[in-house]
Design an enzyme around this catalytic site. Structure first.
Site, PDB file in Angstrom:
ATOM      1  N   CYS A  33       0.823  -1.212   0.000  1.00 25.13           N
ATOM      2  CA  CYS A  33       0.000   0.000   0.000  1.00 25.13           C
ATOM      3  C   CYS A  33       0.854   1.258   0.000  1.00 25.13           C
ATOM      4  O   CYS A  33       2.031   1.219   0.321  1.00 25.13           O
ATOM      5  CB  CYS A  33      -0.846   0.056   1.273  1.00 25.13           C
ATOM      6  SG  CYS A  33      -2.237  -1.071   1.271  1.00 25.13           S
ATOM      7  N   CYS A  37      -2.726   4.753   2.846  1.00 26.06           N
ATOM      8  CA  CYS A  37      -3.905   3.918   2.527  1.00 26.06           C
ATOM      9  C   CYS A  37      -4.922   3.945   3.666  1.00 26.06           C
ATOM     10  O   CYS A  37      -4.580   3.866   4.847  1.00 26.06           O
ATOM     11  CB  CYS A  37      -3.502   2.478   2.250  1.00 26.06           C
ATOM     12  SG  CYS A  37      -4.919   1.462   1.755  1.00 26.06           S
ATOM     13  N   CYS A  64      -2.282  -2.869  -3.719  1.00 24.50           N
ATOM     14  CA  CYS A  64      -3.612  -2.694  -3.126  1.00 24.50           C
ATOM     15  C   CYS A  64      -4.530  -2.024  -4.143  1.00 24.50           C
ATOM     16  O   CYS A  64      -4.152  -1.041  -4.783  1.00 24.50           O
ATOM     17  CB  CYS A  64      -3.489  -1.833  -1.872  1.00 24.50           C
ATOM     18  SG  CYS A  64      -5.042  -1.263  -1.186  1.00 24.50           S
ATOM     19  N   CYS A  67      -5.714   1.797  -2.695  1.00 25.73           N
ATOM     20  CA  CYS A  67      -4.882   3.015  -2.732  1.00 25.73           C
ATOM     21  C   CYS A  67      -3.989   3.078  -3.968  1.00 25.73           C
ATOM     22  O   CYS A  67      -3.340   4.091  -4.206  1.00 25.73           O
ATOM     23  CB  CYS A  67      -4.046   3.128  -1.465  1.00 25.73           C
ATOM     24  SG  CYS A  67      -2.802   1.834  -1.292  1.00 25.73           S
TER      25      CYS A  67
HETATM   26 ZN   LIG Z   1      -3.874   0.238   0.168  1.00 24.12          ZN
END
Ligand SMILES: [Zn+2]
Length: 215
Positions: A33, A37, A64, A67
């Protein structure tokens, strides 16, 4: 690479200024991330920090989907592009036009722009116009000149947008490149001739104008 302690702190604070400086890999979920995030934070022992997304991927982690840690540079570029386009335009560009410019969908552009600036593109355009009025007034222009030169169609449009901006907690000074410390305060006053706009700085009342848009 950022020190682990600082990185953990940045992640705990969801500090956006660290986005692009490192990514946080979560070994228990196999995902990495941005520091900012919004997803729930994992336990410290499951987290590893990587300087670059490629390194996280080499360690077998996936980006991810919330994000999009791969897109930091692209997002920043898109936001800058949109800010420039709004600043250059005579009238505020439509969200669709801005989206086309960046290659993002309107919804996605709206989301990243808001995340990075705190405002929607339309809100930014409003703040900018309002700021231009203040600058013109501080420079000695009349209310009418200032309002029309800033691109408002009417004085009442200006008052409406001001009100809207105050409701949403807009702070045009965020992007003011100067302002020279002049604060202009506004108030509308009901008179027997109609609604009157009063603008004042610390030095006193600088402008009076009737809002021709209202009765
Ligand atoms: Zn994330």
């Amino acid at each position: 690479m950022v020190d682990d302690k600082i990185a953990w702190q940045a992640m705990e604070n969801r500090d956006r200024s660290f986005d692009g400086k490192f990514v946080t890999g979560v070994l228990s979920t196999g995902i990495y991330c941005r520091p900012s995030c919004a997803a729930r934070h994992p336990k410290r022992e499951n987290v590893r920090f990587f300087a670059k997304p490629e390194q996280a991927e080499a360690a077998g982690l996936r980006a991810c989907l919330r994000c999009l840690p791969n897109d930091v540079a692209r997002d920043e570029g898109a936001v800058k592009l949109v800010i420039d386009a709004i600043r250059m335009a005579e009238t505020a560009p439509k969200l669709n036009e801005l989206a086309e410019l960046t290659g993002y969908s309107p919804t996605h552009l709206q989301r990243i722009f808001k995340r990075d600036t705190g405002l929607s593109p339309a809100g930014y355009a409003r703040a900018l116009r309002s700021e231009r009025v203040e600058d013109a007034l501080a420079g000695g222009a009349s209310v009418t000149e200032a309002i029309y030169d800033a691109g408002y169609g009417s004085a009442s449009q200006f008052y409406e947008e001001r009100k809207m901006g105050q409701r949403t907690g807009m702070n045009p000074n965020i992007w003011s490149n100067g302002g020279e410390g002049v604060t202009v305060h506004w108030a509308t006053v009901e008179t027997y001739l109609g609604t009157m706009l009063v603008a004042a700085t610390e030095k006193g009342v600088c402008c009076l104008s009737f809002n021709e848009g209202e009765t």
